[in-house]
Design a protein around this motif. Structure first.
Motif, short mmCIF file in Angstrom:
data_model
loop_
_atom_site.label_atom_id
_atom_site.label_comp_id
_atom_site.label_asym_id
_atom_site.label_seq_id
_atom_site.Cartn_x
_atom_site.Cartn_y
_atom_site.Cartn_z
N PRO A 38 0.82 -1.21 0.00
CA PRO A 38 0.00 0.00 0.00
C PRO A 38 0.86 1.27 0.00
O PRO A 38 1.73 1.43 0.85
N GLY A 39 0.68 2.10 -1.01
CA GLY A 39 1.40 3.37 -1.07
C GLY A 39 2.78 3.29 -1.69
O GLY A 39 3.46 4.31 -1.79
N ASP A 40 3.22 2.08 -2.09
CA ASP A 40 4.55 1.95 -2.69
C ASP A 40 4.53 0.87 -3.77
O ASP A 40 4.81 -0.31 -3.51
N PRO A 41 4.21 1.25 -5.02
CA PRO A 41 4.08 0.28 -6.11
C PRO A 41 5.38 -0.40 -6.51
O PRO A 41 5.36 -1.36 -7.28
N ASP A 42 6.52 0.08 -6.00
CA ASP A 42 7.80 -0.57 -6.31
C ASP A 42 8.00 -1.86 -5.52
O ASP A 42 8.90 -2.64 -5.83
N HIS A 43 7.17 -2.06 -4.50
CA HIS A 43 7.32 -3.24 -3.63
C HIS A 43 6.10 -4.14 -3.74
O HIS A 43 4.96 -3.67 -3.82
N VAL A 44 6.36 -5.45 -3.70
CA VAL A 44 5.31 -6.47 -3.65
C VAL A 44 5.30 -7.09 -2.26
O VAL A 44 6.36 -7.35 -1.68
N VAL A 45 4.11 -7.33 -1.71
CA VAL A 45 3.98 -7.91 -0.37
C VAL A 45 4.58 -9.32 -0.36
O VAL A 45 4.29 -10.13 -1.25
N TYR A 46 5.41 -9.60 0.63
CA TYR A 46 6.02 -10.92 0.82
C TYR A 46 4.94 -12.00 0.81
O TYR A 46 3.90 -11.87 1.45
N VAL A 47 5.19 -13.08 0.10
CA VAL A 47 4.18 -14.09 -0.17
C VAL A 47 3.58 -14.68 1.11
O VAL A 47 2.38 -15.00 1.15
N TRP A 48 4.37 -14.82 2.18
CA TRP A 48 3.81 -15.41 3.39
C TRP A 48 2.89 -14.44 4.14
O TRP A 48 1.93 -14.86 4.78
N VAL A 49 3.14 -13.16 4.06
CA VAL A 49 2.20 -12.18 4.63
C VAL A 49 0.90 -12.25 3.85
O VAL A 49 -0.20 -12.27 4.42
N ASP A 50 1.03 -12.31 2.55
CA ASP A 50 -0.11 -12.44 1.64
C ASP A 50 -0.89 -13.72 1.95
O ASP A 50 -2.11 -13.70 2.15
N ALA A 51 -0.19 -14.85 2.01
CA ALA A 51 -0.85 -16.14 2.16
C ALA A 51 -1.50 -16.31 3.53
O ALA A 51 -2.64 -16.79 3.63
N LEU A 52 -0.81 -15.94 4.59
CA LEU A 52 -1.36 -16.12 5.93
C LEU A 52 -2.62 -15.30 6.15
O LEU A 52 -3.52 -15.70 6.89
N THR A 53 -2.69 -14.16 5.50
CA THR A 53 -3.87 -13.31 5.64
C THR A 53 -5.12 -13.98 5.08
O THR A 53 -6.25 -13.58 5.40
N ASN A 54 -4.95 -15.03 4.26
CA ASN A 54 -6.10 -15.78 3.75
C ASN A 54 -7.02 -16.27 4.86
O ASN A 54 -8.24 -16.37 4.67
N TYR A 55 -6.43 -16.60 6.01
CA TYR A 55 -7.26 -17.06 7.13
C TYR A 55 -8.28 -16.00 7.53
O TYR A 55 -9.41 -16.32 7.94
N LEU A 56 -7.89 -14.74 7.43
CA LEU A 56 -8.80 -13.64 7.76
C LEU A 56 -9.73 -13.31 6.60
O LEU A 56 -10.90 -13.00 6.80
N THR A 57 -9.20 -13.38 5.38
CA THR A 57 -10.02 -13.13 4.20
C THR A 57 -11.24 -14.04 4.18
O THR A 57 -12.36 -13.62 3.88
N ALA A 58 -11.03 -15.30 4.53
CA ALA A 58 -12.08 -16.31 4.45
C ALA A 58 -13.29 -16.00 5.33
O ALA A 58 -14.40 -16.46 5.06
N ILE A 59 -13.09 -15.20 6.38
CA ILE A 59 -14.19 -14.91 7.30
C ILE A 59 -14.63 -13.45 7.24
O ILE A 59 -15.32 -12.96 8.13
N GLY A 60 -14.20 -12.74 6.18
CA GLY A 60 -14.73 -11.41 5.93
C GLY A 60 -13.96 -10.25 6.49
O GLY A 60 -14.41 -9.10 6.38
N PHE A 61 -12.78 -10.48 7.10
CA PHE A 61 -11.95 -9.38 7.60
C PHE A 61 -11.63 -8.41 6.47
O PHE A 61 -11.36 -8.83 5.35
N PRO A 62 -11.68 -7.11 6.73
CA PRO A 62 -11.87 -6.42 8.02
C PRO A 62 -13.31 -5.98 8.27
O PRO A 62 -13.56 -5.17 9.16
#
Length: 230
Positions: free
Chosen positions: A151-175
């Motif tokens: 967010p706010g820096d298009p030169d960087h991509v979010v580390y895959v494990w931060v991305d992947a682990l957040t799936n647990y929250l995505t699945a239940i509607g976070f935020p």
């Protein structure tokens, strides 16, 4: 072949595999889903607002298969602890999560609460936390563009494990919505080779973001064929 096109073909293969075994699921999540991007950005913003993210640079031994950096001391016969090959990555800019702030809090969590199992894995994690000083975790990449932008820096991509682990929250509607009611019973059942990500990185990020940790994390052994991990 573009990355999204390739990922879609792989995703379809896994959907067909599930159907062939008559496996049912509530939802098949892809990290390219729009609501997942919202969840990752929300978690990143919480960590950023809490002063838990800073911009620096990184170099070290990197394992492509594990998507993880390892220290010299962690290598076994020149390979990752999982047996995968590693390569030296030259210094590159990276955002870091202040993982070093959370070692004592993780020890306290696992000594007081019955969260991590089986006992052998709990002892393994506690031993690591007590013997190794946690280093801040590199949580972005600039060497490729495939993935969610920081967010706010298009030169960087979010580390895959931060991305992947957040799936647990995505699945239940976070935020949004009533996700917290479901999260109260969250149980993660994971392979032993990804225990560090689930028992150290993930709970630390959740606590840093002011979010509850999972109710239970259970690590099982490997499925093998001819003595080799599948």
């Amino acid at each position: 072949v573009e990355p999204l096109e390739f990922a879609t073909s792989v995703s379809n293969t896994f959907r067909e595999l599930a159907d062939s075994f008559d496996i049912k699921y509530d939802r098949f999540i892809r990290t390219t889903d729009a609501d997942h991007k919202v969840a990752v950005e929300a978690l990143w913003k919480r960590l950023e607002d809490a002063g838990q993210i800073y911009l620096g640079s990184y170099e070290g031994w990197y394992c492509v298969r594990d998507e993880c950096y390892y220290t010299e001391g962690e290598l076994v016969d020149g390979k990752a602890p999982t047996g995968a090959e590693v390569e030296w990555r030259a210094k590159e800019p990276s955002y870091f999560f202040k993982l070093s702030d959370w070692g004592d809090k993780l020890i306290e969590l696992y000594e007081k609460e019955d969260i991590l199992g089986p006992k052998s894995r709990k002892n393994e994690v506690l031993s690591f936390l007590k013997m190794e000083e946690l280093r801040d975790l590199s949580i972005s990449r600039t060497s490729f563009k495939w993935g969610l932008q920081v967010p706010g820096d298009p030169d960087h991509v979010v580390y895959v494990w931060v991305d992947a682990l957040t799936n647990y929250l995505t699945a239940i509607g976070f935020p949004n919505g009533n996700w917290e009611a479901t999260w109260g019973g969250a149980t993660h059942v994971v392979g032993k080779d990804i225990l560090r990500f689930h028992a150290i990185y993930w709970p630390a990020m959740l606590m840093a973001a002011g979010l509850p940790v999972p109710k239970k994390i259970y690590a099982h052994g490997w499925w093998t064929k001819d003595g080799q991990k599948i």
